[in-house]
Design a protein around this motif. Structure first.
Motif, PDB file in Angstrom:
ATOM      1  N   ALA A 220      36.694 -17.599 -44.466  1.00 16.01           N
ATOM      2  CA  ALA A 220      35.419 -17.322 -44.822  1.00 16.01           C
ATOM      3  C   ALA A 220      34.284 -18.536 -44.780  1.00 16.01           C
ATOM      4  CB  ALA A 220      35.159 -16.403 -45.989  1.00 16.01           C
ATOM      5  N   ARG A 221      34.813 -19.502 -45.291  1.00 16.76           N
ATOM      6  CA  ARG A 221      33.979 -20.651 -45.574  1.00 16.76           C
ATOM      7  C   ARG A 221      33.951 -21.380 -44.095  1.00 16.76           C
ATOM      8  NH1 ARG A 221      36.506 -24.369 -49.712  1.00 16.76           N
ATOM      9  NH2 ARG A 221      38.025 -22.961 -50.217  1.00 16.76           N
ATOM     10  N   GLY A 222      34.494 -20.987 -43.160  1.00 19.10           N
ATOM     11  CA  GLY A 222      34.439 -21.714 -41.733  1.00 19.10           C
ATOM     12  C   GLY A 222      34.789 -22.954 -41.584  1.00 19.10           C
ATOM     13  N   THR A 223      36.241 -22.936 -42.392  1.00 13.37           N
ATOM     14  CA  THR A 223      37.104 -24.386 -42.268  1.00 13.37           C
ATOM     15  C   THR A 223      37.651 -24.543 -40.793  1.00 13.37           C
ATOM     16  OG1 THR A 223      37.765 -23.741 -44.521  1.00 13.37           O
ATOM     17  CG2 THR A 223      39.005 -25.298 -43.388  1.00 13.37           C
ATOM     18  N   PRO A 224      37.667 -25.725 -40.478  1.00 13.55           N
ATOM     19  CA  PRO A 224      38.009 -25.842 -38.883  1.00 13.55           C
ATOM     20  C   PRO A 224      39.533 -25.592 -38.863  1.00 13.55           C
ATOM     21  CG  PRO A 224      37.037 -27.876 -40.069  1.00 13.55           C
ATOM     22  CD  PRO A 224      37.133 -27.019 -40.869  1.00 13.55           C
TER      23      PRO A 224
ATOM     24  N   SER B 107      42.232 -26.867 -37.493  1.00 13.81           N
ATOM     25  CA  SER B 107      43.042 -27.956 -37.795  1.00 13.81           C
ATOM     26  C   SER B 107      43.322 -27.849 -39.094  1.00 13.81           C
ATOM     27  CB  SER B 107      42.598 -29.273 -37.269  1.00 13.81           C
ATOM     28  OG  SER B 107      41.392 -29.793 -37.843  1.00 13.81           O
ATOM     29  N   VAL B 108      42.581 -27.605 -40.023  1.00 11.72           N
ATOM     30  CA  VAL B 108      42.620 -27.608 -41.472  1.00 11.72           C
ATOM     31  C   VAL B 108      43.467 -26.546 -41.745  1.00 11.72           C
ATOM     32  CG1 VAL B 108      41.568 -27.627 -43.736  1.00 11.72           C
ATOM     33  CG2 VAL B 108      40.594 -29.187 -41.943  1.00 11.72           C
ATOM     34  N   LEU B 109      42.883 -25.262 -41.304  1.00 13.02           N
ATOM     35  CA  LEU B 109      43.639 -24.141 -41.461  1.00 13.02           C
ATOM     36  C   LEU B 109      44.918 -24.066 -41.037  1.00 13.02           C
ATOM     37  CD1 LEU B 109      41.089 -21.407 -40.438  1.00 13.02           C
ATOM     38  CD2 LEU B 109      41.855 -21.829 -42.808  1.00 13.02           C
ATOM     39  N   LYS B 110      45.367 -24.519 -40.089  1.00 15.56           N
ATOM     40  CA  LYS B 110      46.556 -24.732 -39.516  1.00 15.56           C
ATOM     41  C   LYS B 110      47.578 -25.565 -40.376  1.00 15.56           C
ATOM     42  CE  LYS B 110      49.617 -25.259 -35.750  1.00 15.56           C
ATOM     43  NZ  LYS B 110      49.687 -25.591 -34.047  1.00 15.56           N
TER      44      LYS B 110
END
Length: 117
Positions: A74-78, A80-83
């Protein structure tokens, strides 16, 4: 994500030593696990039309979205960071799924590299 990976032919399956360079490409962190593992490939026979493979098996990557990941999304995290966060929480990647199939003697290092990379 999902991919189909070729299975080693059960009729001509034999142990072999894979190229260490390929193992390092697949996962430089395998280390001790590699020394304990017997790797297999198919030498090729009439039943597999001299390919060394017969049939296919699935490798899967599944992301279970929990509250923490939902918030990051929801915050629009990239991506690569999500993975990275998902892997820390126990997500199996295509690569880790392929490595498990290799260590179980179901497929080869070469086939896994061909399909996943």
């Amino acid at each position: 994500a999902q991919r189909l990976i070729r299975k080693i032919c059960p009729y001509c399956k034999e142990p072999y030593t894979p190229d260490s360079r390929q193992l390092n490409i697949l996962d430089p962190g395998l280390g001790e696990e590699v020394r304990k593992t017997t790797f297999y490939h198919g030498r090729g026979c009439e039943r597999c039309f001299h390919t060394g493979y017969a049939g296919r098996i699935g490798v899967f990557e599944v992301l279970k979205v929990d509250e923490h990941l939902r918030e990051l999304i929801a915050r629009g995290t990239p991506e690569s960071v999500l993975k990275k966060e998902a892997i820390q929480q126990g997500m199996n990647t295509l690569k880790s799924s392929g490595i498990k199939k290799i260590l179980q003697g179901e497929t080869t290092v070469e086939e896994t590299l061909r399909v996943i990379l």
